[in-house]
Design a protein around this motif. Structure first.
Motif, PDB file in Angstrom:
ATOM      1  N   GLU A 133     -19.035   0.009   8.158  1.00 58.39           N
ATOM      2  CA  GLU A 133     -19.352  -1.235   8.852  1.00 58.39           C
ATOM      3  C   GLU A 133     -18.493  -2.382   8.332  1.00 58.39           C
ATOM      4  N   LYS A 134     -18.252  -2.396   7.038  1.00 57.33           N
ATOM      5  CA  LYS A 134     -17.412  -3.433   6.446  1.00 57.33           C
ATOM      6  C   LYS A 134     -15.982  -3.342   6.983  1.00 57.33           C
ATOM      7  N   LEU A 135     -15.456  -2.139   7.092  1.00 62.32           N
ATOM      8  CA  LEU A 135     -14.108  -1.954   7.631  1.00 62.32           C
ATOM      9  C   LEU A 135     -14.048  -2.406   9.086  1.00 62.32           C
ATOM     10  N   ILE A 136     -15.004  -1.992   9.899  1.00 64.28           N
ATOM     11  CA  ILE A 136     -15.034  -2.384  11.309  1.00 64.28           C
ATOM     12  C   ILE A 136     -15.148  -3.905  11.440  1.00 64.28           C
ATOM     13  N   ALA A 137     -15.903  -4.527  10.533  1.00 63.91           N
ATOM     14  CA  ALA A 137     -16.116  -5.975  10.586  1.00 63.91           C
ATOM     15  C   ALA A 137     -14.837  -6.776  10.324  1.00 63.91           C
ATOM     16  N   THR A 138     -13.793  -6.130   9.797  1.00 65.10           N
ATOM     17  CA  THR A 138     -12.535  -6.856   9.581  1.00 65.10           C
ATOM     18  C   THR A 138     -11.828  -7.144  10.897  1.00 65.10           C
ATOM     19  N   GLY A 139     -12.309  -6.541  11.989  1.00 65.43           N
ATOM     20  CA  GLY A 139     -11.757  -6.841  13.315  1.00 65.43           C
ATOM     21  C   GLY A 139     -10.301  -6.453  13.436  1.00 65.43           C
ATOM     22  N   SER A 140      -9.494  -7.391  13.862  1.00 67.70           N
ATOM     23  CA  SER A 140      -8.069  -7.099  14.066  1.00 67.70           C
ATOM     24  C   SER A 140      -7.208  -7.679  12.951  1.00 67.70           C
ATOM     25  N   LYS A 141      -7.820  -8.052  11.839  1.00 65.81           N
ATOM     26  CA  LYS A 141      -7.065  -8.613  10.723  1.00 65.81           C
ATOM     27  C   LYS A 141      -6.173  -7.555  10.090  1.00 65.81           C
ATOM     28  N   GLN A 142      -5.040  -8.015   9.578  1.00 65.14           N
ATOM     29  CA  GLN A 142      -4.127  -7.106   8.890  1.00 65.14           C
ATOM     30  C   GLN A 142      -4.689  -6.799   7.511  1.00 65.14           C
ATOM     31  N   LEU A 143      -4.709  -5.525   7.143  1.00 61.32           N
ATOM     32  CA  LEU A 143      -5.175  -5.101   5.823  1.00 61.32           C
ATOM     33  C   LEU A 143      -3.959  -4.795   4.964  1.00 61.32           C
ATOM     34  N   VAL A 144      -3.935  -5.380   3.793  1.00 55.47           N
ATOM     35  CA  VAL A 144      -2.779  -5.238   2.909  1.00 55.47           C
ATOM     36  C   VAL A 144      -3.252  -4.781   1.537  1.00 55.47           C
ATOM     37  N   PHE A 145      -2.620  -3.728   1.033  1.00 57.40           N
ATOM     38  CA  PHE A 145      -2.895  -3.241  -0.310  1.00 57.40           C
ATOM     39  C   PHE A 145      -1.822  -3.824  -1.229  1.00 57.40           C
ATOM     40  N   TYR A 146      -2.214  -4.833  -2.011  1.00 62.97           N
ATOM     41  CA  TYR A 146      -1.270  -5.461  -2.934  1.00 62.97           C
ATOM     42  C   TYR A 146      -1.151  -4.600  -4.182  1.00 62.97           C
ATOM     43  N   HIS A 147       0.009  -3.991  -4.338  1.00 62.50           N
ATOM     44  CA  HIS A 147       0.255  -3.171  -5.526  1.00 62.50           C
ATOM     45  C   HIS A 147       1.738  -3.275  -5.845  1.00 62.50           C
ATOM     46  N   MET A 148       2.052  -3.997  -6.916  1.00 67.96           N
ATOM     47  CA  MET A 148       3.451  -4.269  -7.244  1.00 67.96           C
ATOM     48  C   MET A 148       4.246  -3.026  -7.600  1.00 67.96           C
ATOM     49  N   LYS A 149       3.581  -2.005  -8.135  1.00 65.60           N
ATOM     50  CA  LYS A 149       4.310  -0.829  -8.601  1.00 65.60           C
ATOM     51  C   LYS A 149       4.324   0.307  -7.586  1.00 65.60           C
ATOM     52  N   ASP A 150       3.754   0.097  -6.419  1.00 66.57           N
ATOM     53  CA  ASP A 150       3.694   1.174  -5.432  1.00 66.57           C
ATOM     54  C   ASP A 150       4.141   0.674  -4.067  1.00 66.57           C
ATOM     55  N   PRO A 151       5.445   0.748  -3.795  1.00 62.10           N
ATOM     56  CA  PRO A 151       5.940   0.247  -2.512  1.00 62.10           C
ATOM     57  C   PRO A 151       5.632   1.171  -1.332  1.00 62.10           C
ATOM     58  N   PHE A 152       5.148   2.381  -1.589  1.00 67.32           N
ATOM     59  CA  PHE A 152       4.789   3.261  -0.474  1.00 67.32           C
ATOM     60  C   PHE A 152       3.384   2.943   0.015  1.00 67.32           C
ATOM     61  N   TRP A 153       2.388   3.043  -0.864  1.00 66.72           N
ATOM     62  CA  TRP A 153       1.006   2.778  -0.460  1.00 66.72           C
ATOM     63  C   TRP A 153       0.722   1.289  -0.377  1.00 66.72           C
ATOM     64  N   GLY A 154       1.423   0.505  -1.165  1.00 67.98           N
ATOM     65  CA  GLY A 154       1.158  -0.919  -1.228  1.00 67.98           C
ATOM     66  C   GLY A 154       2.335  -1.772  -0.819  1.00 67.98           C
ATOM     67  N   THR A 155       2.373  -2.970  -1.388  1.00 66.66           N
ATOM     68  CA  THR A 155       3.371  -3.955  -0.999  1.00 66.66           C
ATOM     69  C   THR A 155       4.641  -3.889  -1.827  1.00 66.66           C
ATOM     70  N   GLY A 156       4.587  -3.277  -2.984  1.00 66.83           N
ATOM     71  CA  GLY A 156       5.739  -3.322  -3.871  1.00 66.83           C
ATOM     72  C   GLY A 156       5.812  -4.683  -4.540  1.00 66.83           C
ATOM     73  N   GLU A 157       6.930  -4.974  -5.189  1.00 63.55           N
ATOM     74  CA  GLU A 157       7.069  -6.231  -5.922  1.00 63.55           C
ATOM     75  C   GLU A 157       7.074  -7.435  -4.990  1.00 63.55           C
ATOM     76  N   ASN A 158       7.695  -7.295  -3.856  1.00 64.04           N
ATOM     77  CA  ASN A 158       7.731  -8.363  -2.859  1.00 64.04           C
ATOM     78  C   ASN A 158       6.798  -7.954  -1.729  1.00 64.04           C
ATOM     79  N   PRO A 159       5.796  -8.771  -1.387  1.00 63.22           N
ATOM     80  CA  PRO A 159       4.817  -8.370  -0.367  1.00 63.22           C
ATOM     81  C   PRO A 159       5.419  -7.914   0.966  1.00 63.22           C
ATOM     82  N   LYS A 160       6.648  -8.276   1.243  1.00 59.91           N
ATOM     83  CA  LYS A 160       7.249  -7.852   2.510  1.00 59.91           C
ATOM     84  C   LYS A 160       8.193  -6.661   2.341  1.00 59.91           C
ATOM     85  N   SER A 161       8.332  -6.156   1.110  1.00 57.24           N
ATOM     86  CA  SER A 161       9.292  -5.075   0.887  1.00 57.24           C
ATOM     87  C   SER A 161       8.656  -3.687   0.922  1.00 57.24           C
TER      88      SER A 161
END
Length: 113
Positions: A48-76
């Motif tokens: 229910e919590k996931l569905i409640a996020t609606g159409s918002k973008q979900l971002v996993f901030y993780h500086m050391k994991d550019p595959f699952w997360g954002t990497g060092e730069n959130p857009k990289s």
């Protein structure tokens, strides 16, 4: 047997270090999606919590994991965990017949684009 996510992560890292197993990006995504589907099927609160996020973008901030997360730069990074969660959210929302509730305990960090 492995009973926790941390245990699964430790085993995967061990096997990768030993060169006993390799995974393609596609296979990693399949495995992660199976785990996410199981998690959200077993936990209605999280579903229910996931569905409640609606159409918002979900971002996993993780500086050391550019595959699952954002990497060092959130857009990289690829943010594959965020992408899989958004795909799962669409699937769950399409089959959901219950009203979403709002809870105070956060489980994701959201950014709106």
């Amino acid at each position: 047997k492995i009973y926790t996510a941390a245990g699964a992560t430790d085993l995967a890292r061990y096997l990768l270090r030993q060169n006993k197993v390799t995974f393609s990006a596609n296979r990693k995504q399949q495995i992660m999606m199976q785990g996410l589907e199981a998690k959200f099927d077993q936990h209605p609160y999280l579903r229910e919590k996931l569905i409640a996020t609606g159409s918002k973008q979900l971002v996993f901030y993780h500086m050391k994991d550019p595959f699952w997360g954002t990497g060092e730069n959130p857009k990289s990074g690829y943010n594959m965990l965020g992408e899989l969660l958004m795909n799962l959210r669409r699937k769950l929302a399409s089959r959901s017949t219950t009203t979403s509730r709002v809870y105070s305990r956060p489980i994701f960090r959201l950014i709106t684009t």
